[in-house]
Design an enzyme around this catalytic site. Structure first.
Site, mmCIF file in Angstrom:
data_model
loop_
_atom_site.group_PDB
_atom_site.id
_atom_site.type_symbol
_atom_site.label_atom_id
_atom_site.label_comp_id
_atom_site.label_asym_id
_atom_site.label_seq_id
_atom_site.Cartn_x
_atom_site.Cartn_y
_atom_site.Cartn_z
ATOM 1 N N ARG A 212 -0.882 -2.230 -6.954
ATOM 2 C CA ARG A 212 -1.421 -3.441 -6.319
ATOM 3 C C ARG A 212 -2.442 -4.115 -7.233
ATOM 4 O O ARG A 212 -2.425 -5.340 -7.420
ATOM 5 C CB ARG A 212 -2.071 -3.083 -4.974
ATOM 6 N N HIS B 95 -4.010 -9.026 2.130
ATOM 7 C CA HIS B 95 -5.439 -8.805 2.237
ATOM 8 C C HIS B 95 -5.975 -9.362 3.546
ATOM 9 O O HIS B 95 -5.340 -10.200 4.190
ATOM 10 C CB HIS B 95 -6.169 -9.442 1.046
ATOM 11 N N TYR C 2 -0.605 -15.166 12.857
ATOM 12 C CA TYR C 2 0.500 -16.108 12.687
ATOM 13 C C TYR C 2 0.818 -16.451 11.234
ATOM 14 O O TYR C 2 1.712 -17.232 10.979
ATOM 15 C CB TYR C 2 0.174 -17.412 13.434
ATOM 16 N N ARG D 185 0.852 -1.192 0.000
ATOM 17 C CA ARG D 185 0.000 0.000 0.000
ATOM 18 C C ARG D 185 0.891 1.246 0.000
ATOM 19 O O ARG D 185 2.009 1.208 0.538
ATOM 20 C CB ARG D 185 -0.930 -0.009 1.214
ATOM 21 N N HIS E 141 -1.833 3.386 -5.530
ATOM 22 C CA HIS E 141 -2.455 2.126 -5.134
ATOM 23 C C HIS E 141 -2.640 1.202 -6.338
ATOM 24 O O HIS E 141 -2.821 -0.008 -6.193
ATOM 25 C CB HIS E 141 -3.819 2.415 -4.494
ATOM 26 N N LYS F 178 -2.299 -2.452 7.611
ATOM 27 C CA LYS F 178 -3.743 -2.277 7.724
ATOM 28 C C LYS F 178 -4.356 -3.373 8.583
ATOM 29 O O LYS F 178 -5.290 -3.129 9.353
ATOM 30 C CB LYS F 178 -4.374 -2.290 6.331
#
Length: 407
Positions: free
Chosen positions: A336, A359, A369, A241, A333, A268
Site C-alpha cells: 500500500r 483511507h 456513499y 490491506r 502492508h 476498516k
C-alpha cells in the site's frame, strides 16, 4: 499630421521615403512595402532615431503614444533608445536567471552521468512540483519560505518526493552560485522543516523502482505454496490491506465487470470498497480459479481442504521473510505504501489515490456513499499501475510520470 487614410494610400517606391507626422514622428516606407515607425530626436547634441514598430501592427495612435513617452524621457534627461535597450536587457536577464532555466541547464550538465530513468525522474519531479510554483522567478529572488511552501505542498501528497526535491533544489542553487547567478543555497535553511524520513512510516515498504522490480521477480520465482504465491502476485496490483486480501471471496469477484467489491463489514471504514481489476490482476485470479474456485475463499488455508478458511494472518509475511526480506524492508502492508508513494509521485489525482486506498473519510455520511467515487479515473490508474509494474519486472528503470495523461 498623418491620417490612417493617407498611410493606407501610400505606395512603395524605388527608394525608401518618409511620411512625417509631428514632433519628430514619421513613417518610413520601404521599397518592399514594409512600413516602420521612427522618431527623430537629439540627445546630448547628437541626432538619433527611435524605432516604434511596424504599421499596421502598431497603429498611428499607438505610435504617437510611444512618441509622447519618449519625449517625457528626454525631458528627464534619459535617452529613450538606451532606456528601451536597458528594459529589454533586464527582462532577458530575469528570464535567463529564472529557477527553471537554471534548473534545466543544471540538469543538462549533470544528467549525462545518470541512467536515462533517473534523469527523467529528476526532471519530471521538478516539472510536476517545483516549476509551476517558482520556475519563472529569478533564482536570486526566491526565499526559503517560498521553497518551503512549495515543498510542503508536495509533502502532503508524497513525503519522500518532497525530501528528494529539497536535495535536488540544493544542487540547483549551488550550481547557480558557481555560475554567478545566486549568492547562497537557501535549501540548507530548510533542514528540519520537512518530516524526517520514516517518521510517519508505520509499515516497511520498498519504493525504489529498481528494488520493486527485484521484488516482483522474486515473487514470480517463489517456490512455496501456489496459493501464497498468487496472493503475493495480486497484492501489489490491488494494494488492499493484508486482512482484506487474505479474506477475499470468489463471490466478490466480478470477472465481467473487472472489479472486486469488498463488503463494508470487511473494511476498516465499514463501507463497500470497489477495487478495479487490471488485466494482470484478472489473469492471476483466472489462473488460480481452477485450484480454489470450488471453495469460498480465493486464498484458502492449506489446512482447509474445503476452502472454508482463508490464509493465516502471517502467510504473506512469512513468504516475504523466506524470500529474504527483513522486517525493516517489506511487509504485507508495504504494498500500500509502495503504491501510495509512486502513484502520487506519478501525478495521479490525489483523491483517486486516497479513495483507492480506502483511507478514512472525515464525513461519515459521505463515506457511506462514496465507494464508487473517482471510479473511471481509478480504473485507468489501476491498469496503468499494473503496466508500470510489468515494466519494472522486465528490468525497466523509467517511471512513466505521464501515465495518467496517456491512459
Amino acid at each position: 499630421m498623418l491620417t490612417d487614410t493617407e498611410i493606407r494610400r501610400a505606395k512603395p517606391k524605388e527608394k525608401a521615403y518618409k511620411l512625417s507626422d509631428e514632433k519628430g514622428l514619421y513613417l518610413e516606407i520601404m521599397p518592399n512595402g514594409a512600413r516602420y515607425w521612427r522618431m527623430k530626436y537629439r540627445f546630448e547634441g547628437k541626432e538619433k532615431r527611435a524605432a516604434f514598430g511596424v504599421y499596421p501592427e502598431v497603429t498611428l495612435k499607438e505610435a504617437r503614444d510611444k512618441r509622447d513617452e519618449a519625449r517625457k524621457l528626454l525631458a528627464q534627461g534619459i535617452d529613450p533608445t538606451e532606456h528601451k535597450r536597458a528594459i529589454k536587457a533586464a527582462k532577458a536577464a530575469l528570464t535567463e536567471h529564472s529557477f527553471e532555466v537554471i534548473a534545466r541547464e543544471w540538469h543538462q550538465k549533470v544528467s549525462s552521468a545518470w541512467t536515462p530513468g533517473h534523469s527523467e525522474n529528476v526532471l519530471s519531479r521538478l516539472e510536476q512540483n517545483i516549476f509551476p510554483a517558482i520556475g519563472d522567478k529569478p533564482i536570486s529572488t526566491i526565499t526559503a519560505p517560498d521553497l518551503l511552501k512549495t515543498l510542503r505542498e508536495t509533502e502532503s501528497r508524497a513525503p519522500e518526493t518532497a525530501r528528494r526535491l529539497r536535495q535536488t533544489c540544493g544542487q540547483i542553487f549551488r550550481y547557480a552560485i558557481a555560475t554567478g547567478r545566486a549568492e547562497r543555497d537557501l535549501s540548507g535553511d530548510l533542514r528540519g522543516a520537512l518530516t524526517p524520513a520514516g517518521a510517519k512510516r508505520h509499515h516497511a515498504s520498498i519504493t525504489k523502482p529498481a528494488e520493486i522490480g527485484d521484488l516482483l521477480r522474486n515473487i514470480d520465482g517463489y517456490h512455496g505454496s501456489v496459493v501464497v504465491r498468487a496472493a503475493l502476485r495480486l497484492a501489489p496490483l490491488v494494494f488492499v490491506r493484508p486482512g482484506e486480501l487474505r479474506q477475499a471471496e470468489w463471490s466478490e469477484i466480478n470477472f465481467e465487470a473487472a472489479e472486486w467489491r469488498i463488503p463494508g463489514p470487511k473494511m476498516k471504514m465499514r463501507s463497500v470498497h470497489v477495487v478495479p481489476l487490471s488485466q494482470q490482476a484478472l489473469t492471476v485470479l483466472q489462473n488460480l480459479q481452477p485450484l480454489t474456485g470450488h471453495g469460498r475463499y480465493v486464498f484458502p488455508s492449506d489446512r482447509s481442504p474445503k476452502g472454508d478458511r482463508c490464509l493465516s494472518e502471517n502467510a504473506v509475511l512469512a513468504a516475504l521473510r523466506r524470500m529474504g526480506y527483513e522486517k525493516g524492508e517489506m511487509t504485507g502492508h508495504g504494498f500500500r505504501s509502495m503504491a501510495s508513494t509512486l502513484l502520487n509521485e506519478q501525478g495521479w489525482h490525489r483523491d483517486a489515490v486516497e479513495r483507492q486506498l480506502a483511507h478514512a473519510e472525515r464525513n461519515a455520511v459521505r463515506a457511506a456513499y462514496n465507494y464508487a467515487e473517482h471510479l473511471p479515473e481509478r480504473r485507468k490508474m489501476m491498469q496503468a499501475w499494473a503496466d508500470y509494474l510489468d515494466r519494472l519486472k522486465q528490468g525497466a528503470d523509467v517511471i512513466e510520470l505521464d501515465a495518467r495523461r496517456k491512459a
